[in-house]
Design a protein around this motif. Structure first.
Motif, PDB file in Angstrom:
ATOM      1  N   GLN A  33      -6.331   6.263  -3.588  1.00  0.00           N
ATOM      2  CA  GLN A  33      -6.603   5.629  -1.636  1.00  0.00           C
ATOM      3  C   GLN A  33      -7.402   4.137  -1.995  1.00  0.00           C
ATOM      4  O   GLN A  33      -6.637   3.202  -1.173  1.00  0.00           O
ATOM      5  N   ARG A  34      -8.209   4.353  -2.883  1.00  0.00           N
ATOM      6  CA  ARG A  34      -9.058   2.448  -3.135  1.00  0.00           C
ATOM      7  C   ARG A  34      -8.237   1.932  -3.250  1.00  0.00           C
ATOM      8  O   ARG A  34      -8.196   0.291  -2.874  1.00  0.00           O
ATOM      9  N   ILE A  35      -6.567   1.800  -4.310  1.00  0.00           N
ATOM     10  CA  ILE A  35      -6.064   1.248  -4.507  1.00  0.00           C
ATOM     11  C   ILE A  35      -5.206   0.711  -3.337  1.00  0.00           C
ATOM     12  O   ILE A  35      -4.604  -0.607  -3.120  1.00  0.00           O
ATOM     13  N   ARG A  36      -4.758   1.706  -2.861  1.00  0.00           N
ATOM     14  CA  ARG A  36      -3.881   1.525  -0.836  1.00  0.00           C
ATOM     15  C   ARG A  36      -4.595   0.651  -0.334  1.00  0.00           C
ATOM     16  O   ARG A  36      -4.322  -0.386   0.838  1.00  0.00           O
ATOM     17  N   ALA A  95       0.927  -0.835  -0.352  1.00  0.00           N
ATOM     18  CA  ALA A  95      -0.208  -0.429   0.064  1.00  0.00           C
ATOM     19  C   ALA A  95       0.369   1.252   0.080  1.00  0.00           C
ATOM     20  O   ALA A  95       0.189   2.064  -0.387  1.00  0.00           O
ATOM     21  N   ALA A  96       2.007   1.593   0.880  1.00  0.00           N
ATOM     22  CA  ALA A  96       2.831   2.537   0.973  1.00  0.00           C
ATOM     23  C   ALA A  96       3.564   2.775  -0.433  1.00  0.00           C
ATOM     24  O   ALA A  96       3.791   3.702  -0.597  1.00  0.00           O
ATOM     25  N   ASP A  97       3.725   1.744  -1.266  1.00  0.00           N
ATOM     26  CA  ASP A  97       4.511   2.229  -3.062  1.00  0.00           C
ATOM     27  C   ASP A  97       3.749   2.604  -3.766  1.00  0.00           C
ATOM     28  O   ASP A  97       3.299   3.244  -4.494  1.00  0.00           O
ATOM     29  N   ILE A  98       2.239   3.113  -3.326  1.00  0.00           N
ATOM     30  CA  ILE A  98       0.984   3.400  -4.335  1.00  0.00           C
ATOM     31  C   ILE A  98       1.012   5.174  -4.156  1.00  0.00           C
ATOM     32  O   ILE A  98       0.187   6.043  -3.677  1.00  0.00           O
ATOM     33  N   GLY A  99       1.988   5.741  -5.387  1.00  0.00           N
ATOM     34  CA  GLY A  99       2.097   6.509  -5.010  1.00  0.00           C
ATOM     35  C   GLY A  99       1.574   7.155  -6.919  1.00  0.00           C
ATOM     36  O   GLY A  99       1.733   6.763  -7.580  1.00  0.00           O
ATOM     37  N   ALA A 106      -5.914  -4.224   3.056  1.00  0.00           N
ATOM     38  CA  ALA A 106      -6.821  -5.442   3.376  1.00  0.00           C
ATOM     39  C   ALA A 106      -6.024  -6.824   3.989  1.00  0.00           C
ATOM     40  O   ALA A 106      -5.818  -6.764   2.294  1.00  0.00           O
ATOM     41  N   PRO A 107      -6.605  -7.600   4.465  1.00  0.00           N
ATOM     42  CA  PRO A 107      -5.752  -9.194   5.058  1.00  0.00           C
ATOM     43  C   PRO A 107      -6.992  -9.793   3.596  1.00  0.00           C
ATOM     44  O   PRO A 107      -7.987  -9.679   3.398  1.00  0.00           O
TER      45      PRO A 107
END
Length: 301
Positions: A153-156, A95-99, A161-162
């Motif tokens: 944000q939706r992709i993150r 998630a942290a890589d989605i920029g 999510a587990p």
């Protein structure tokens, strides 16, 4: 260029499908039309940004003269973000890589919003561009010009999510694939082991089918795909191709040459690749008879 995911709309009707432009097209109902392997470059989806890139496109915004008479549907946006998350996960991203440097709308790419000046600004007028491309500047009519931020944000959220256990079918889903019994069927004069699902369709191990018909192939575990060396296959687009909603991890069978079009999609069950027998026969030109279901020779056409 570093690996990048580009998010588009096709400016078409909800049912539009055409190969060669985008790796995956998402219909108005949220169904994924995977047309090309993600490991290959397509030439013309995002100007001067087509190398090391994946293009996902929603078939929408084709209303005339008002594009917003065919807006992106919620089903499309959900499927778009989940597929982008799946691609990101396959590349080892979290998630942290989605920029914006890694996931961009065409509006943002056209305006060089990632800071890389790849071309003149042909993006939205409010960003100083010519207005030629404004895909996902907004997600709704008169919405804020933050479509890219909202999608990322939706992709993150999907990535954060587990995940369900990879081999557990989603029993709560109406579209979940459930197997009922094991069986055998005649195939080219031999007995082929198959599994019968709840809808009565036969599934077999892809490797056994390919070996039976002497079709060369290679398995790429890291990409969950089978590369097929046959030169006489012309893949067709199927409305009924296997979808993620079946509740199993998916694999793809693609050609090794050209732009690696997808032949078919199947599931991973017990870490082995399974595909629908009839779909395999239809894509590879194998004659069949019914009642009982029998695979004959590979005749083509």
């Amino acid at each position: 260029m570093p690996a990048t995911i580009y998010l588009h709309w096709a400016a078409t009707s909800y049912s539009w499908v055409r190969s060669g432009l985008y790796h995956t097209i998402i219909g108005g109902d949220g169904r994924l039309r995977r047309l090309h392997a993600y490991s290959i470059d397509l030439p013309a989806h995002t100007w001067r940004r087509n190398s090391n890139a994946v293009a996902l496109s929603c078939a929408c915004m084709g209303g005339r003269p008002d594009p917003w008479t065919l807006p992106p549907t919620e089903a499309q946006l959900e499927a778009l973000c989940r597929e982008a998350a799946q691609v990101a996960r396959s590349w080892g991203w979290g998630a942290a890589d989605i920029g914006i440097e890694r996931v961009m709308t065409h509006a943002e790419a056209a305006s060089n919003r990632d800071g890389q000046w790849m071309h003149e600004n042909y993006g939205p007028v409010i960003w100083g561009g010519t207005g030629e491309r404004w895909d996902f500047l907004q997600l709704t009519r008169n919405g804020p010009p933050t479509g890219g931020d909202q999608l990322r944000q939706r992709i993150r959220s999907v990535l954060a999510a587990p995940q369900l256990p990879p081999e557990l079918p989603l029993q709560s889903s109406e579209a979940a694939l459930v197997f009922r019994r094991a069986a055998t069927m005649p195939a080219r004069g031999q007995e082929l082991a198959v599994e019968i699902d709840a809808a009565g369709s036969s599934w077999a191990l892809a490797a056994e089918l390919l070996a039976l018909y002497e079709i060369p192939y290679a398995w790429e575990a890291s990409r969950r795909r089978i590369l097929v060396g046959s030169l006489d296959v012309v893949p067709s687009f199927r409305e009924d191709q296997v979808q993620p909603s079946v509740g199993w991890p998916l694999f793809e069978m693609t050609l090794q040459s050209g732009n690696a079009p997808v032949i078919l999609r199947g599931i991973l069950r017990e870490n082995r690749a399974w595909c629908r027998v009839l779909e395999f026969a239809e894509e590879f030109g194998i004659s069949v008879t019914f009642d009982p279901f029998v695979l004959l020779e590979r005749r083509g056409g």
